[in-house]
Design an enzyme around this catalytic site. Structure first.
Site, PDB file in Angstrom:
ATOM      1  N   GLU A 119      51.746  60.484  40.251  1.00 48.57           N
ATOM      2  CA  GLU A 119      50.519  61.218  39.925  1.00 48.57           C
ATOM      3  C   GLU A 119      49.348  60.304  40.235  1.00 48.57           C
ATOM      4  OE1 GLU A 119      50.625  61.839  35.696  1.00 48.57           O
ATOM      5  OE2 GLU A 119      52.705  62.493  35.753  1.00 48.57           O
ATOM      6  N   LYS A 121      46.390  57.976  39.651  1.00 52.17           N
ATOM      7  CA  LYS A 121      45.957  57.202  38.488  1.00 52.17           C
ATOM      8  C   LYS A 121      44.472  57.458  38.318  1.00 52.17           C
ATOM      9  CE  LYS A 121      45.730  52.614  36.435  1.00 52.17           C
ATOM     10  NZ  LYS A 121      45.022  53.112  35.293  1.00 52.17           N
ATOM     11  N   ASP A 123      40.793  57.238  37.021  1.00 54.62           N
ATOM     12  CA  ASP A 123      40.015  56.099  36.547  1.00 54.62           C
ATOM     13  C   ASP A 123      38.983  56.583  35.541  1.00 54.62           C
ATOM     14  OD1 ASP A 123      39.380  53.495  36.355  1.00 54.62           O
ATOM     15  OD2 ASP A 123      38.300  53.356  38.258  1.00 54.62           O
ATOM     16  N   TYR A 234      48.093  64.344  31.175  1.00 52.75           N
ATOM     17  CA  TYR A 234      49.257  63.840  31.893  1.00 52.75           C
ATOM     18  C   TYR A 234      50.468  63.537  31.023  1.00 52.75           C
ATOM     19  CZ  TYR A 234      46.566  59.543  30.928  1.00 52.75           C
ATOM     20  OH  TYR A 234      45.813  58.566  30.347  1.00 52.75           O
ATOM     21  N   LYS A 322      48.540  50.096  42.090  1.00 49.09           N
ATOM     22  CA  LYS A 322      47.102  50.126  42.316  1.00 49.09           C
ATOM     23  C   LYS A 322      46.761  50.136  43.809  1.00 49.09           C
ATOM     24  CE  LYS A 322      44.580  49.409  38.836  1.00 49.09           C
ATOM     25  NZ  LYS A 322      44.349  48.404  37.909  1.00 49.09           N
ATOM     26  N   CYS A 422      18.530  21.753  33.341  1.00 45.37           N
ATOM     27  CA  CYS A 422      18.208  23.170  33.482  1.00 45.37           C
ATOM     28  C   CYS A 422      17.172  23.357  34.588  1.00 45.37           C
ATOM     29  CB  CYS A 422      17.661  23.699  32.159  1.00 45.37           C
ATOM     30  SG  CYS A 422      16.928  25.323  32.291  1.00 45.37           S
ATOM     31  N   CYS A 425      13.632  24.445  32.791  1.00 45.50           N
ATOM     32  CA  CYS A 425      12.825  23.613  31.895  1.00 45.50           C
ATOM     33  C   CYS A 425      13.078  22.126  32.113  1.00 45.50           C
ATOM     34  CB  CYS A 425      13.086  23.978  30.437  1.00 45.50           C
ATOM     35  SG  CYS A 425      14.714  23.499  29.849  1.00 45.50           S
ATOM     36  N   CYS A 440      21.757  25.741  28.721  1.00 41.01           N
ATOM     37  CA  CYS A 440      20.550  25.004  28.431  1.00 41.01           C
ATOM     38  C   CYS A 440      20.292  25.232  26.944  1.00 41.01           C
ATOM     39  CB  CYS A 440      19.392  25.560  29.254  1.00 41.01           C
ATOM     40  SG  CYS A 440      17.806  25.017  28.632  1.00 41.01           S
ATOM     41  N   CYS A 445      13.096  27.037  26.337  1.00 43.02           N
ATOM     42  CA  CYS A 445      13.205  27.049  27.796  1.00 43.02           C
ATOM     43  C   CYS A 445      12.517  28.299  28.342  1.00 43.02           C
ATOM     44  CB  CYS A 445      14.673  27.046  28.204  1.00 43.02           C
ATOM     45  SG  CYS A 445      14.924  27.302  29.961  1.00 43.02           S
TER      46      CYS A 445
END
Ligand code: IVH
Length: 681
Positions: A119, A121, A123, A234, A322, A422, A425, A440, A445
């Site tokens: 069947e 699948k 989603d 199903y 899949k 970072c 800053c 950070c 910042c």
């Protein structure tokens, strides 16, 4: 075995568990996955493999033993009549063959003799529908597979969910449990996303998330969105007609009762026929009205299914084969670190633009340093990009064969490391032991501030008209705004000096800031940008506490008492308000006039009807004990361990044992679960 090997395996298993749980939450509760199914499966598989090699690492709570995540906040929950299982995946033909061969071994047949049904699948979002005497009684989401969210009200509005089963040609069972998928047809998906984009809302990543989101609307329900959903059935977990011998007859029964069944199913004899059905579905995929991401193959005969049996997470007699995800090849032109709202430094690969699955992709998140190291991604590399059903693209792997000498000679060709400072800053970035994220830690910042400001101004929060991305940048860069509350100190004069800002727009912005001050507690809570606090949670907090002040001083335990709030969230909220800088900021925002009306009836009427009532639980209950306890406590009652004269009620599940005798002796009232339910509602 070397002890260090086990130690390393344990470390990795812990890390994988954490990641998988995080992705479960994003997927099942927040409807916004950050990785593709294929990547998720890879994590789960790695954990499964580790647990096979080191069985001592496997615990009952491991994500390999469970389905999905705990139900999200905001809905009543109810137990499934039997667990809603997941499916094992086959990612390629070899895994599919292995599955069929395993069936062959168990059933003592060759793999070309096994009768399967294939069947599409679907989603979407898995649900269970309960019909009593043919009438729709309840609709539950999958939740964690054991307990789901009660979405009955919403589900009734889906046109393809029959309110009553049509009996046509046979008696109806007393109870029928129908499982299927709620999907959003692709046409409705694009309409919905176009509307969201036009309204300034974030589009849904894919039809599956859109379906789950539509199904789980709690407030201001958009009925058109519900009506555009479709339910496809199903399986039948309860109420099977005695005559049904195989899955094809189950599907026929479901159709006869009035359900939509995907018409593309076919019975296949043996592996070869199964493979060819899979090929045909893959080819037909783009022409189908709903998104499918593979073929589900089930052993056709019900008696054979019973022989194979089920594992805790999935049946042994079925598999989801899949489709391969959509992929394309391009080149990494640069890697940049971006700073998010929580200070996380996320490495992002800038790509030579490439078309994948219908959209142009020019950058892709590399998630974190570990991911870069694992895949060894470097600037100049040729890479495989994929967009599997999801809109969020992923970098699958590098194409090693294209690492030419010239490419390696490129000055930028070296291992990428997230910067020690970072990029926004200049403060030191840190990575805590056992965490995958580099952060950070500087709360001031500018990058965090900019993101927080954008969030505060967004529609679901204070909805500040005219405060867009560019302006946020300017305000922070010009140091006019150094923390959220500074926004409300801005004068027309200050604003008018900014580039591209006239007196007119300055006046407009000041006016809309003024308007935005008048808000609701829920929006204010969202605006603060507390981790894990989105619309649903803000609502729960607002309704429970009624106003901000009690929440400011609430402990994590108090917050966790709200039904639907788990420990992580409770902790995050309590920690936020106990932080001095945060509470000072909250005070300043109020001082500058941000205000909201108190919520009239903080608690649902009648909810505390059990104030002071003592309960004892005994025997096996159909709902988890913790859940029952929480509900009793929410209604004001308490649950104690043993029966005494002070006990008001004994709740007796299956095999209640000695407590029941004691209760009878003492004349304590005994309730069954249904009676408790009545008392609670
Ligand atoms: S059978 C125990 N059939 O895929 C049997 N599931 O990845 C489980 N799904 O949980 C369900 N299409 O939500 C079945 N034709 C189909 C399906 C299907 C989609 C979903 C279902 C399941 C998930 C597992």
């Amino acid at each position: 075995m070397e002890p260090s090997e086990l130690k390393e395996a344990r470390r990795r298993a812990r890390q994988l568990t954490g990641e998988i749980e995080q992705h479960n939450r994003l997927y099942y509760q927040e409807d916004r996955p950050e990785i593709t199914d294929a990547e998720y499966d890879r994590l789960l598989r790695e954990l499964q493999d580790l647990e096979t090699r080191f069985p001592e690492l496997r615990s009952a709570g491991s994500p390999t033993q469970r389905v999905g995540a705990e139900p999200a906040a905001g809905f009543e929950t109810a137990p499934h009549r039997s667990p809603m299982l997941s499916l094992d995946n086959a990612m390629d033909a070899d895994q599919m063959r292995a599955f069929v061969e395993r069936l062959g071994r168990k059933l003592d047949r060759g793999s070309q003799q096994i009768e399967l049904i294939g069947e599409p699948k679907l989603d979407g979002s898995g649900v269970e529908l309960i019909y009593r005497h043919g009438e729709l009684a309840q609709g539950l989401t999958r939740g964690d597979g054991r307990v789901g969210e009660d979405v009955t009200r919403n589900i009734r509005e889906i046109p393809s969910v029959p309110a009553r089963l049509s009996a046509g040609g046979g008696p109806l069972p007393e109870i029928a449990s129908i499982r299927g998928e709620v999907v959003l047809p692709l046409a409705a998906f694009s309409t919905l996303n176009r509307a969201r984009l036009a309204a300034g809302d974030e589009p849904f990543a894919n039809p599956r998330n859109a379906a789950a989101g539509s199904l789980r609307q709690i407030h201001q329900i958009d009925h058109d969105r519900l009506r555009s959903l479709e339910f496809r059935a199903y399986s039948l977990a309860e109420g099977m007609p005695r005559s049904a011998k195989n899955q094809a007859e189950v599907l026929a029964t479901l159709s006869r009762w009035g359900f939509v069944v995907s018409p593309e199913w076919r019975t296949c004899r043996g592996l070869d026929e199964a493979m060819s059905l899979h090929g045909e579905l893959l080819e037909a995929r783009d022409r189908l009205p709903v998104e499918i991401d593979g073929t589900v193959f089930k052993l056709s005969r019900l008696d054979q299914q019973a022989i194979l049996g089920t594992l805790s997470r999935s049946p042994r007699w079925a598999i989801a084969f899949k489709f391969p995800p959509e992929q394309a090849i391009t080149v990494v032109e640069a890697i940049e670190a971006q700073v998010g709202r929580t200070g996380a430094l996320t490495p992002v690969a800038k790509l030579a633009p490439v078309r994948v699955g219908g959209v142009i992709v020019s950058s892709v998140s590399l998630h974190n340093q570990d991911e870069i190291d694992r895949k060894d991604i470097r600037v100049g590399d040729t890479v495989v990009i994929q967009r599997a059903g999801d809109v969020i693209p992923q970098l699958v792997r590098i194409v090693l064969s294209t690492r030419t000498e010239a490419a390696c000679a490129d000055a930028r060709f070296e291992r990428y490391r997230l910067p020690a400072r970072c990029p926004e800053c200049g403060g030191e970035s840190i990575r805590l032991e056992g965490e995958s994220v580099t952060r950070c830690p500087n709360l001031d910042c500018p990058a965090q501030l900019k993101n927080n400001l954008r969030h505060l101004a967004s529609r679901g929060a204070l909805d500040i008209d005219g405060l867009g991305e560019k302006l946020v940048e300017q305000l922070v860069d010009a140091t006019l705004v150094g923390r959220l509350s500074d926004l409300f100190t801005l004068s027309e004069e200050q604003l008018a000096h900014l580039e591209r800002m006239g007196a007119r727009s300055a006046a407009n912005l000041v006016a809309s800031l003024e308007r935005a001050k008048e808000t609701t507690l829920q929006r204010f809570l969202i605006a603060l940008g507390i981790r894990h606090v989105g619309e649903t949670l803000a609502d729960l907090l607002a309704v429970h506490f009624g106003d901000l002040d009690p929440l400011l001083h609430a402990s994590a335990e108090e917050i966790e008492r709200i039904e639907g709030v788990g420990p992580t969230i409770a902790e995050s909220v309590a920690r936020f308000f106990s932080d001095e800088a945060n509470s000072a900021e909250v005070a300043r925002l109020r001082e500058f006039g941000v205000r909201w009306p108190p919520i009239e009836a903080p608690r649902e009427p009648g909810k505390r009807s059990l104030d002071g009532t003592a309960f004892v639980l005994s025997g096996t209950l159909s709902t988890a004990r913790d859940e029952v306890k929480k509900r009793i406590e929410n209604a004001g009652g308490k649950v104690v361990g043993s029966v005494s004269k002070k006990t008001d009620y004994l709740v007796a599940g299956e095999s209640p044992g000695s407590k029941l005798n004691k209760a009878r002796e003492l004349g304590v009232r005994v309730l069954d679960e249904a009676e408790l339910e009545k008392l609670l509602s």
